[in-house]
Design an enzyme around this catalytic site. Structure first.
Site, PDB file in Angstrom:
ATOM      1  CG  HIS A 108       2.329  -3.227   6.455  1.00  0.00           C
ATOM      2  ND1 HIS A 108       3.122  -4.189   5.872  1.00  0.00           N
ATOM      3  CD2 HIS A 108       1.349  -2.963   5.552  1.00  0.00           C
ATOM      4  CE1 HIS A 108       2.646  -4.503   4.684  1.00  0.00           C
ATOM      5  NE2 HIS A 108       1.567  -3.773   4.480  1.00  0.00           N
ATOM      6  CG  HIS A 137      -2.158  -0.811   1.044  1.00  0.00           C
ATOM      7  ND1 HIS A 137      -2.117  -2.174   0.864  1.00  0.00           N
ATOM      8  CD2 HIS A 137      -3.488  -0.463   1.045  1.00  0.00           C
ATOM      9  CE1 HIS A 137      -3.360  -2.631   0.755  1.00  0.00           C
ATOM     10  NE2 HIS A 137      -4.210  -1.623   0.857  1.00  0.00           N
TER      11      HIS A 137
END
Length: 355
Positions: free
Chosen positions: A174, A115
């Site tokens: 993450h 992303h």
């Protein structure tokens, strides 16, 4: 790595505890950074405004995501939501509490963040394109105004990247160092394409050769490591094991799903941009008309939103990959060739009547 992971968990706990009320905004920013939005929102908008920028955006997104896949296979990055369960450095697992969300349980390796990398490379292309346009009009704009524009656009760029990074860390998909690597990697790929001329004039042969190279290299690398007894899909069973809700596991987050999606988009763009429909509509007289471009933008954005209602069956993995490739290839074909050609055809009778 344990040092980065341990401190990353502390950051995630802090964000979830003190900023939980901002979940809706952070979830929105996570969607802003979703690589799939590049093809369904950014690309159709920019391609009709500037075909060179739109084409470069696809190349940057595809090559950037391909590098992201290769680095994920090399770095073997863990994701927070499963690392806290798998690690042995905490004597008491009950003391750790990372909340999970519907978008948390991605199944691929975590480093670098896809992303963050996709968002940074595409926004880098958009910002540099806007600044190049302003430089070309320096005779009309003062240097002071150009500097203000430069400051505003790069501030906007970093505001969006920081928000996307925080959102990915907040949902525990993450660690902080993974999103930082993603942003840096995306900017490097985008900058490399700033010095790669002729992308927008590439032939169909170039697109096909590039597609074949990307696929064969990724497949060859995967098979080579399998021969060395290294399982590159090691993260999938771990993700399924520790995800709080099995319904949050999606096949389109597996490593090969992104590869197939990107190859499909590049394949479709190659056919579309070298098609007769594109040459007739987007390279003809209508391409200079604002009304034609606006109609193409609005129709493309509306049509691609309908793509979300097309659900690909996931019960058979190979069928999913094949249909995903076809669906992805149809996106640039629709935006670049089909919709402009239809609008061009509809506008012709009106022009003849006016004449």
């Amino acid at each position: 790595m344990d040092f980065l992971h341990r401190n990353g968990v502390l950051v995630i706990q802090h964000l979830q505890k003190d900023y939980g009320a901002y979940y809706d905004f952070l979830n929105f920013m996570s969607n802003v950074g979703d690589p799939r939005n590049i093809f369904s929102i950014y690309f159709p908008l920019w391609f009709q405004l500037n075909q060179t920028v739109g084409t470069k955006m696809i190349w940057v997104a595809v090559i950037g995501d391909w590098f992201n896949l290769i680095f994920k296979w090399i770095l073997f990055g863990h994701r927070p939501y499963w690392w806290v369960q798998e690690t042995q450095i905490y004597p008491n697992h009950s003391s750790l509490c990372l909340e999970q969300f519907p978008t948390t349980c991605e199944t691929g390796p975590g480093s670098p963040s896809g992303h963050a990398m996709g968002s940074s490379c595409v926004w880098y292309v958009m910002v540099t394109a806007a600044l190049s346009h302003s430089v070309g009009r320096m005779d009309k704009f003062s240097i002071t105004l150009h500097r203000l524009t430069w400051s505003f656009l790069w501030s906007l760029f970093w505001l969006i990247q920081i928000s996307v990074c925080i959102s990915r860390v907040f949902i525990a998909t993450h660690f902080p160092h993974q999103v930082i690597l993603g942003v840096i990697g995306g900017m490097l790929v985008a900058e490399a394409f700033e010095h790669t001329p002729g992308i927008h004039t590439a032939s169909l042969s170039t697109y096909l050769k590039t597609n074949l190279f990307l696929f064969l290299f990724a497949l060859g690398f995967y098979l080579l490591l399998r021969l060395l007894d290294i399982d590159l899909l090691w993260s999938v069973p771990i993700a399924k094991k520790w995800c709080a809700n099995p319904d949050w596991i999606h096949i389109d987050t597996t490593p090969f799903a992104g590869l197939v999606r990107n190859l499909g988009v590049l394949f479709g763009l190659g056919f579309a941009i070298n098609s007769e429909m594109f040459l007739l509509s987007c390279r003809g007289e209508n391409s200079y008309k604002l009304s034609f471009r606006l109609l193409c933008v609005m129709t493309s954005l509306t049509t691609l939103q309908l793509y979300h209602f097309i659900k690909i069956p996931t019960h058979t993995e190979h069928l999913f990959y094949m249909l995903s490739f076809c669906k992805s290839a149809s996106i640039p074909l629709t935006v670049v060739a089909l919709i402009p050609y239809c609008i061009h055809t509809l506008m012709q009778p009106r022009e003849k009547k006016i004449k």
